[in-house]
Scaffold this motif. Structure first.
Motif, PDB file in Angstrom:
ATOM      1  N   ASN A   3      -6.641  76.850  59.210  1.00 30.63           N
ATOM      2  CA  ASN A   3      -6.820  77.285  60.597  1.00 30.63           C
ATOM      3  C   ASN A   3      -6.101  76.364  61.591  1.00 30.63           C
ATOM      4  O   ASN A   3      -6.575  76.137  62.715  1.00 30.63           O
ATOM      5  N   ASN A   4      -4.967  75.799  61.136  1.00 31.12           N
ATOM      6  CA  ASN A   4      -4.144  74.912  61.963  1.00 31.12           C
ATOM      7  C   ASN A   4      -4.871  73.694  62.523  1.00 31.12           C
ATOM      8  O   ASN A   4      -4.566  73.231  63.616  1.00 31.12           O
ATOM      9  N   ILE A   5      -5.811  73.184  61.764  1.00 32.16           N
ATOM     10  CA  ILE A   5      -6.550  72.014  62.261  1.00 32.16           C
ATOM     11  C   ILE A   5      -5.747  70.725  62.016  1.00 32.16           C
ATOM     12  O   ILE A   5      -5.761  69.809  62.840  1.00 32.16           O
ATOM     13  N   HIS A   6      -5.048  70.657  60.887  1.00 33.42           N
ATOM     14  CA  HIS A   6      -4.164  69.527  60.572  1.00 33.42           C
ATOM     15  C   HIS A   6      -4.831  68.156  60.748  1.00 33.42           C
ATOM     16  O   HIS A   6      -4.383  67.323  61.533  1.00 33.42           O
ATOM     17  N   CYS A   7      -5.913  67.984  60.022  1.00 28.86           N
ATOM     18  CA  CYS A   7      -6.603  66.695  60.115  1.00 28.86           C
ATOM     19  C   CYS A   7      -6.773  66.102  58.717  1.00 28.86           C
ATOM     20  O   CYS A   7      -6.366  66.704  57.722  1.00 28.86           O
ATOM     21  N   ILE A   8      -7.384  64.933  58.671  1.00 27.78           N
ATOM     22  CA  ILE A   8      -7.725  64.271  57.406  1.00 27.78           C
ATOM     23  C   ILE A   8      -9.230  64.388  57.228  1.00 27.78           C
ATOM     24  O   ILE A   8      -9.994  64.156  58.169  1.00 27.78           O
ATOM     25  N   ARG A   9      -9.631  64.724  56.014  1.00 28.20           N
ATOM     26  CA  ARG A   9     -11.079  64.780  55.731  1.00 28.20           C
ATOM     27  C   ARG A   9     -11.403  63.746  54.661  1.00 28.20           C
ATOM     28  O   ARG A   9     -10.760  63.690  53.623  1.00 28.20           O
ATOM     29  N   VAL A  10     -12.412  62.943  54.955  1.00 31.85           N
ATOM     30  CA  VAL A  10     -12.868  61.926  53.997  1.00 31.85           C
ATOM     31  C   VAL A  10     -14.290  62.296  53.580  1.00 31.85           C
ATOM     32  O   VAL A  10     -15.144  62.564  54.424  1.00 31.85           O
ATOM     33  N   SER A  11     -14.515  62.324  52.272  1.00 35.54           N
ATOM     34  CA  SER A  11     -15.852  62.669  51.766  1.00 35.54           C
ATOM     35  C   SER A  11     -16.446  61.455  51.062  1.00 35.54           C
ATOM     36  O   SER A  11     -15.733  60.738  50.364  1.00 35.54           O
ATOM     37  N   THR A  12     -17.730  61.251  51.226  1.00 33.52           N
ATOM     38  CA  THR A  12     -18.371  60.106  50.553  1.00 33.52           C
ATOM     39  C   THR A  12     -19.452  60.575  49.590  1.00 33.52           C
ATOM     40  O   THR A  12     -20.147  61.562  49.843  1.00 33.52           O
ATOM     41  N   HIS A  13     -19.562  59.818  48.493  1.00 31.96           N
ATOM     42  CA  HIS A  13     -20.657  60.091  47.556  1.00 31.96           C
ATOM     43  C   HIS A  13     -21.224  58.769  47.044  1.00 31.96           C
ATOM     44  O   HIS A  13     -20.769  57.685  47.452  1.00 31.96           O
ATOM     45  N   ILE A  14     -22.191  58.891  46.135  1.00 36.52           N
ATOM     46  CA  ILE A  14     -22.920  57.677  45.721  1.00 36.52           C
ATOM     47  C   ILE A  14     -22.066  56.695  44.928  1.00 36.52           C
ATOM     48  O   ILE A  14     -22.485  55.568  44.722  1.00 36.52           O
ATOM     49  N   TYR A  15     -20.883  57.103  44.474  1.00 34.81           N
ATOM     50  CA  TYR A  15     -20.042  56.154  43.742  1.00 34.81           C
ATOM     51  C   TYR A  15     -19.101  55.408  44.678  1.00 34.81           C
ATOM     52  O   TYR A  15     -18.313  54.587  44.234  1.00 34.81           O
ATOM     53  N   ASN A  16     -19.154  55.689  45.965  1.00 36.17           N
ATOM     54  CA  ASN A  16     -18.300  54.973  46.911  1.00 36.17           C
ATOM     55  C   ASN A  16     -19.003  53.722  47.437  1.00 36.17           C
ATOM     56  O   ASN A  16     -20.227  53.641  47.430  1.00 36.17           O
ATOM     57  N   THR A  17     -18.158  52.786  47.901  1.00 35.86           N
ATOM     58  CA  THR A  17     -18.709  51.520  48.405  1.00 35.86           C
ATOM     59  C   THR A  17     -18.160  51.255  49.817  1.00 35.86           C
ATOM     60  O   THR A  17     -17.136  51.834  50.218  1.00 35.86           O
ATOM     61  N   TYR A  18     -18.799  50.348  50.507  1.00 34.24           N
ATOM     62  CA  TYR A  18     -18.306  49.959  51.833  1.00 34.24           C
ATOM     63  C   TYR A  18     -16.935  49.282  51.717  1.00 34.24           C
ATOM     64  O   TYR A  18     -16.095  49.430  52.594  1.00 34.24           O
ATOM     65  N   ALA A  19     -16.725  48.554  50.617  1.00 34.60           N
ATOM     66  CA  ALA A  19     -15.417  47.893  50.428  1.00 34.60           C
ATOM     67  C   ALA A  19     -14.308  48.934  50.342  1.00 34.60           C
ATOM     68  O   ALA A  19     -13.219  48.754  50.901  1.00 34.60           O
ATOM     69  N   GLU A  20     -14.568  50.041  49.685  1.00 37.15           N
ATOM     70  CA  GLU A  20     -13.565  51.108  49.594  1.00 37.15           C
ATOM     71  C   GLU A  20     -13.279  51.690  50.981  1.00 37.15           C
ATOM     72  O   GLU A  20     -12.132  51.971  51.330  1.00 37.15           O
ATOM     73  N   LEU A  21     -14.330  51.853  51.770  1.00 34.85           N
ATOM     74  CA  LEU A  21     -14.126  52.409  53.116  1.00 34.85           C
ATOM     75  C   LEU A  21     -13.320  51.439  53.978  1.00 34.85           C
ATOM     76  O   LEU A  21     -12.446  51.852  54.749  1.00 34.85           O
ATOM     77  N   ASP A  22     -13.591  50.145  53.834  1.00 33.60           N
ATOM     78  CA  ASP A  22     -12.833  49.154  54.604  1.00 33.60           C
ATOM     79  C   ASP A  22     -11.361  49.164  54.202  1.00 33.60           C
ATOM     80  O   ASP A  22     -10.472  49.004  55.037  1.00 33.60           O
ATOM     81  N   TYR A  23     -11.131  49.342  52.927  1.00 35.82           N
ATOM     82  CA  TYR A  23      -9.756  49.407  52.422  1.00 35.82           C
ATOM     83  C   TYR A  23      -9.046  50.616  53.046  1.00 35.82           C
ATOM     84  O   TYR A  23      -7.910  50.520  53.541  1.00 35.82           O
ATOM     85  N   PHE A  24      -9.737  51.732  53.074  1.00 31.07           N
ATOM     86  CA  PHE A  24      -9.167  52.933  53.696  1.00 31.07           C
ATOM     87  C   PHE A  24      -8.940  52.706  55.196  1.00 31.07           C
ATOM     88  O   PHE A  24      -7.877  53.042  55.742  1.00 31.07           O
ATOM     89  N   LEU A  25      -9.904  52.088  55.857  1.00 32.45           N
ATOM     90  CA  LEU A  25      -9.770  51.834  57.302  1.00 32.45           C
ATOM     91  C   LEU A  25      -8.554  50.957  57.592  1.00 32.45           C
ATOM     92  O   LEU A  25      -7.846  51.158  58.590  1.00 32.45           O
ATOM     93  N   SER A  26      -8.296  50.014  56.696  1.00 30.49           N
ATOM     94  CA  SER A  26      -7.136  49.142  56.923  1.00 30.49           C
ATOM     95  C   SER A  26      -5.846  49.954  56.829  1.00 30.49           C
ATOM     96  O   SER A  26      -4.881  49.681  57.542  1.00 30.49           O
ATOM     97  N   GLU A  27      -5.833  50.973  55.985  1.00 27.00           N
ATOM     98  CA  GLU A  27      -4.656  51.845  55.884  1.00 27.00           C
ATOM     99  C   GLU A  27      -4.486  52.670  57.168  1.00 27.00           C
ATOM    100  O   GLU A  27      -3.380  52.865  57.654  1.00 27.00           O
ATOM    101  N   VAL A  28      -5.592  53.156  57.685  1.00 30.05           N
ATOM    102  CA  VAL A  28      -5.520  53.932  58.933  1.00 30.05           C
ATOM    103  C   VAL A  28      -4.951  53.045  60.019  1.00 30.05           C
ATOM    104  O   VAL A  28      -4.021  53.416  60.750  1.00 30.05           O
ATOM    105  N   GLU A  29      -5.490  51.841  60.095  1.00 28.83           N
ATOM    106  CA  GLU A  29      -5.056  50.920  61.142  1.00 28.83           C
ATOM    107  C   GLU A  29      -3.555  50.631  61.018  1.00 28.83           C
ATOM    108  O   GLU A  29      -2.817  50.680  62.000  1.00 28.83           O
ATOM    109  N   GLN A  30      -3.119  50.366  59.799  1.00 24.60           N
ATOM    110  CA  GLN A  30      -1.713  50.018  59.551  1.00 24.60           C
ATOM    111  C   GLN A  30      -0.772  51.182  59.822  1.00 24.60           C
ATOM    112  O   GLN A  30       0.222  51.036  60.499  1.00 24.60           O
ATOM    113  N   PHE A  31      -1.087  52.320  59.235  1.00 26.69           N
ATOM    114  CA  PHE A  31      -0.132  53.430  59.285  1.00 26.69           C
ATOM    115  C   PHE A  31      -0.183  54.187  60.598  1.00 26.69           C
ATOM    116  O   PHE A  31       0.836  54.521  61.188  1.00 26.69           O
ATOM    117  N   VAL A  32      -1.366  54.446  61.037  1.00 30.89           N
ATOM    118  CA  VAL A  32      -1.490  55.330  62.191  1.00 30.89           C
ATOM    119  C   VAL A  32      -1.290  54.602  63.505  1.00 30.89           C
ATOM    120  O   VAL A  32      -0.714  55.137  64.434  1.00 30.89           O
TER     121      VAL A  32
END
Ligand SMILES: Cc1ncc(COP(=O)(O)O)c(C=O)c1O
Length: 424
Positions: free
Chosen positions: A393-422
């Motif tokens: 529907n032409n939304i053109h966004c990024i979707r991040v999903s979390t589940h019980i196997y994810n950790t805060y460290a993984e989210l921080d790693y992803f956030l650092s990529e957002v910060e760097q690239f975007v």
């Protein structure tokens, strides 16, 4: 994020991963046990070790496909081996029906086994007695598994589709749906949580509104089972098509359709076969077709993979071992953290997932003006971060999903990529 913090995060991420890998070897025989009831990262690391999920990857795309724990995988494997060792087949179907009924707060006879959400939506779409010109309300945030069947029904039998905008709040969405109702509306068919921005729709209120107006309700439940505690009788929908291969952590290619008991004689079955009827005979005149099963079996038939269905029951048991409240709180806490951090990153952040508590759960969708989010997704893929780009529907966004196997460290790693690239 500065380079030393970034390095630390990467190291701790992969160190945690190798611990998890060592634990994999033990095939998680003991299970994680119940959640201790307090904030406890060590407990969630133990949970992570229940999954074969590689530590070399940050998997944040459970909204497309979930990964199963060893308990599910081993059970499917062992049951298939058993079937093929002794040449028998069966048992899993009954286990799945009763596990799903208790998981979803329904009667067992209200559950049909399907292979995915799309199949359930198609059964509803083609089984309802709708005439040309009858109106079906959907939203502008549909997945093809929900939009496709309705577009096809529109094309082949002239049903009218009324597309409403999702609001930014639950109240606004309810208002938009309410405004779209006309004298011709026969059905409201909307996602419980859309695939696009992870917003939890006010489904109980939508179903209550529909009931008051004599309108049927169908919910696309691809995402919520296994993420939120669900009681379908309490929600009050007529039909709910779900799958077991996302947040439920069950085998791929398994799903269910809920048909409220009082709608069984409204929703016509269009496929016949083993399980659908209550008796038949081709030697009588006229031929005998006694009637339809007084259960969800009216809508599924023939030989099924019993071992996969047994895997559904194991997935339900796995979730219940941890505790459904603990799971819901954990996945919401992870996504809530991510959402808050993303908003803090930059004023240009276009946060699409609502921030109000009742409308957010375990998915966060965002985009940044002037930035190609598809390129960002590709870059993340190169860095072994798995997220979903949403072109629908032409939304053109990024979707991040979390589940019980994810950790805060993984989210921080992803956030650092957002910060760097975007933003750099
Ligand atoms: C909201 C939504 N509906 C329907 C589907 C289709 O699900 P399935 O592949 O199980 O048919 C998906 C799949 O991602 C989805 O996200």
């Amino acid at each position: 994020m500065n380079p030393s913090r970034r390095k630390f995060l990467q190291q701790s991420l992969f160190a945690a991963g190798s611990l998890a890998f060592a634990a994999h070897a033990a095939r998680a025989a003991a299970g994680p046990g119940p959640h201790p009831g307090a904030h406890d990262e060590a407990y969630w690391e133990k949970v992570r070790a229940q999954f074969p999920l590689t530590s070399k990857r940050v998997f944040l795309n459970n909204g497309t496909i979930g990964v199963s724990p060893y308990k599910v995988i081993d059970s499917v494997y062992e049951d298939m081996l058993d079937c093929d060792t002794f040449g028998w087949h069966g048992g899993g179907e009954q286990e799945a029906l009763s596990a799903l009924a208790s998981f979803l707060g329904t009667k067992e006879e209200e559950i049909s086994l399907t292979h995915n959400v799309t199949e359930g939506i198609n059964i509803v779409c083609w089984g309802l007695p709708l005439a040309a010109g009858d109106e079906v309300i959907i939203t502008n945030h549909e997945h093809v598994g929900h939009a496709g069947p309705w577009l096809n029904r529109r094309k082949l039998s002239g049903v009218s589709l009324v597309v409403v905008d999702l609001g930014k709040t639950a109240e606004e969405t309810l208002h938009n749906i309410s405004k779209a109702i006309s004298a011709k509306t026969r059905l409201i068919s909307v996602p419980h949580i859309p695939c696009t921005i992870g917003q939890v729709l006010p489904v109980k209120e939508i179903c209550s509104l529909a009931r008051q107006r004599g309108i049927w309700t169908c919910l696309d439940g691809a995402h919520p089972p296994g993420m939120l505690r669900i009681d379908l009788h309490d929600i009050g929908c007529d039909f709910y098509a779900g799958c077991c291969h996302k947040w439920m952590l069950g085998p791929k290619g398994t799903g269910f359709l809920y048909v409220a008991e009082d709608k069984r004689n409204v929703l016509q079955a269009y496929y016949g076969g083993a399980g659908v009827d209550t008796g038949w005979d081709l030697t009588t005149n006229p031929f005998l077709f006694k009637g339809y099963a007084e259960s969800g079996h009216r809508y599924f038939y023939g030989t099924q993979n019993s071992s996969l269905y047994q895997g559904i029951a194991r997935a339900v048991a796995f979730q219940e071992e941890i505790g459904r409240q603990a799971i819901e709180e954990r996945v919401k806490a992870l996504s809530g953290y991510l959402q808050d951090q993303l908003i803090r990153l930059h004023p240009d952040m276009d946060m699409l997932t609502p921030q109000e508590q009742i409308s957010r759960a375990a998915q966060v969708s965002f985009r940044v003006k002037g930035r190609d989010m598809q390129k960002f997704q590709a870059r993340c893929q190169e860095k072994e971060i798995i997220i979903r780009y949403v072109p629908e529907n032409n939304i053109h966004c990024i979707r991040v999903s979390t589940h019980i196997y994810n950790t805060y460290a993984e989210l921080d790693y992803f956030l650092s990529e957002v910060e760097q690239f975007v933003f750099s």
